[in-house]
Design an enzyme around this catalytic site. Structure first.
Site, mmCIF file in Angstrom:
data_model
loop_
_atom_site.group_PDB
_atom_site.id
_atom_site.type_symbol
_atom_site.label_atom_id
_atom_site.label_comp_id
_atom_site.label_asym_id
_atom_site.label_seq_id
_atom_site.Cartn_x
_atom_site.Cartn_y
_atom_site.Cartn_z
ATOM 1 N N ALA A 1 -0.059 -13.239 2.716
ATOM 2 C CA ALA A 1 0.670 -13.916 3.797
ATOM 3 C C ALA A 1 -0.319 -14.660 4.698
ATOM 4 O O ALA A 1 -1.389 -14.141 5.023
ATOM 5 C CB ALA A 1 1.455 -12.906 4.615
ATOM 6 N N CYS B 1 -1.783 17.177 6.400
ATOM 7 C CA CYS B 1 -3.043 16.607 5.943
ATOM 8 C C CYS B 1 -3.847 17.606 5.130
ATOM 9 O O CYS B 1 -3.960 18.770 5.506
ATOM 10 C CB CYS B 1 -3.862 16.139 7.146
ATOM 11 S SG CYS B 1 -5.359 15.272 6.666
ATOM 12 N N GLY C 1 -0.455 10.188 5.846
ATOM 13 C CA GLY C 1 0.463 9.887 4.750
ATOM 14 C C GLY C 1 1.894 10.325 4.976
ATOM 15 O O GLY C 1 2.829 9.543 4.837
ATOM 16 N N LYS D 1 -5.497 19.034 -3.070
ATOM 17 C CA LYS D 1 -5.733 17.588 -2.934
ATOM 18 C C LYS D 1 -5.727 16.909 -4.302
ATOM 19 O O LYS D 1 -5.148 15.836 -4.480
ATOM 20 C CB LYS D 1 -7.078 17.350 -2.227
ATOM 21 C CG LYS D 1 -7.405 15.895 -1.957
ATOM 22 C CD LYS D 1 -6.712 15.380 -0.701
ATOM 23 C CE LYS D 1 -7.047 13.934 -0.443
ATOM 24 N NZ LYS D 1 -7.615 13.687 0.864
ATOM 25 N N GLY E 1 0.852 -1.191 0.000
ATOM 26 C CA GLY E 1 0.000 0.000 0.000
ATOM 27 C C GLY E 1 0.880 1.231 0.000
ATOM 28 O O GLY E 1 2.021 1.192 -0.478
ATOM 29 N N CYS F 1 -8.885 6.763 12.195
ATOM 30 C CA CYS F 1 -8.724 7.521 10.955
ATOM 31 C C CYS F 1 -9.967 8.382 10.760
ATOM 32 O O CYS F 1 -10.944 7.953 10.160
ATOM 33 C CB CYS F 1 -8.539 6.542 9.803
ATOM 34 S SG CYS F 1 -7.978 7.320 8.294
#
Length: 427
Positions: free
Chosen positions: A78, A353, A320, A388, A10, A159
């Site tokens: 996995a 952010c 991020g 953004k 990711g 989040c």
């Protein structure tokens, strides 16, 4: 010669592999293990859910870029990590051995912790592109028969930004469709106040977000716990400061999107010394596991304790730029280890952010992410929406090219005084 395995591809895993190639010796090798052969730009999922983006707009096939960079790519999930044996067991029965392992799996979504919760039941999600596409179908149906909307984040969520984003993106889309007047909107969150974000606020996020909500006629409920969800009805408990139930409310809805709590994926959970009780990977300041010193972790899978007790549990978000700072520190530290030196780099865990609201937005910078902070800034305006969009295009290009941090990104962040690594301590 050292073999480094990156588990996950990711946001953290993909750039981890690219940065490792820049930091290790020519004879060292990198293998990426991932359950999905494609990368999806998760921050764009709220746009997918209202039809502003298509899946292909935010998807990258990683295999060609990995091959070009000389990185082995294994798109098999996995089954279990065996840190005592230095190997990762895969679901097809095979195993991959490693000298160093970087866990970058992201989280498992804990929808099952609340009855009737999640895309398999009565609420929508924007955590994965498949969820966002399912939410879009449900939203299109909803628009034929408008009713109340609930958006928010459940107990234990960490989040919160995407919940606020999706609330205002939905509000913008409803106005564009000229049905906003038929849709009462409520934001339900485990946060003790609007704009807490799991970070005890950043700058004036409380004032900015409350003002946006008031201006757009959105009601809110804080310190709230979702008891269960039924078709068209959410049972919500409002929790007092002492932890007691202050009130229980039945909230009707025609469309609901609630972010879930996260936990570690089964492959890395339940391993003593490696993971905490929620399955998140334990690391020191060098992103290194104390019990298994050849195992590192970056991203959402990393164990971070909450800021402080809150009436309803709130996790700490891993944004991020914070993840990128973990990645850079880890790449440098593994680069040191393969050369016989000790790890010496510590990520700043700075948070940058951009929260898009459809036609405006809020931006914040927290240095470091965990208070007390050196920088604690937030701002709002139409420029955030444009920024953004620009960041989405830029980050996708970066991943396609296989670059972790082009020189102009480094120069721009330096100019803003935002660093990924802490300055070395003078001994």
């Amino acid at each position: 010669m050292a073999h480094i395995v990156v588990l996950g591809a990711g946001l953290g895993g993909a750039i981890m592999a690219y940065e490792l190639k820049d930091q290790i010796r020519p004879e060292d090798t990198v293998t990426v293990i991932t359950k999905e052969p494609t990368y999806h730009f998760v921050p764009s999922n709220p746009w997918i859910a209202v039809g502003w983006r298509e899946r292909e707009d935010i998807t990258i096939d990683l295999a060609p870029t990995m091959a070009k960079k000389g990185i082995a790519f294994k798109p098999v999930a996995a089954q279990k990590v065996h840190p005592q044996e230095n190997r990762v067991e895969l679901i097809d029965g095979s195993s991959v051995s490693y000298d160093y392992l970087v866990i970058a799996t992201g989280p498992e979504l804990a929808f099952d912790e609340i009855e009737g919760f999640g895309p398999e039941d009565h609420t929508q999600s924007v955590c994965h592109v498949d969820h966002a596409l399912a939410a879009r179908e449900r939203f299109e149906e909803f628009c034929k028969n408008p009713a109340p909307i609930i958006v928010g984040a459940a107990q234990g969520a960490s989040c919160f930004g995407p919940a606020y984003e999706f609330l205002f993106i939905l509000e913008t889309e409803l106005r564009r469709r000229k049905i906003r007047d038929q849709v009462p909107m409520t934001f339900i969150t485990s946060e003790p106040y609007v704009g807490h974000l799991g970070l005890d606020g950043v700058g004036d996020t409380k004032g900015l977000l409350e003002s946006e909500m008031r201006g757009k006629h959105v009601k809110w409920m804080t310190s709230s716990r979702v008891k269960k969800v039924e078709d068209g009805k959410m049972i919500v408990e409002e929790i007092a400061d002492d932890g007691s139930v202050k009130a229980e409310k039945e909230m009707p809805f025609g469309f609901a999107m609630m972010l879930p709590a996260f936990r570690g994926i089964p492959a890395v959970s339940g391993i003593e010394g490696l993971s905490n009780p929620r399955g998140f990977t334990i690391v020191d300041k060098h992103q290194r596991n104390p019990k298994y010193p050849n195992v590192f972790a970056v991203g959402v899978c990393v164990a971070i304790p909450p800021m402080a007790p809150t009436p309803v549990p709130c996790g700490v978000p891993k944004t991020g730029f914070m993840i990128e700072s973990m990645v850079t520190a880890t790449a440098h530290n593994i680069g040191n280890l393969v050369r016989g030196k000790e790890p010496d780099q510590v990520g700043t865990w700075n948070a940058v952010c951009l929260a898009d609201f459809g036609d405006s937005g809020i931006a914040f910078v927290a240095q470091p992410q965990i208070p007390p902070r050196n920088v604690n800034w937030s701002s709002s305006g139409k420029w955030v929406h444009l920024a953004k969009i620009g960041f989405e295009k830029y980050f996708m290009r970066k991943l396609r090219k296989g670059t972790s941090e082009p020189y102009y990104e480094k120069a721009a962040m330096k100019m803003l005084g935002i660093d990924k690594l802490k300055a070395p301590q003078k001994g």
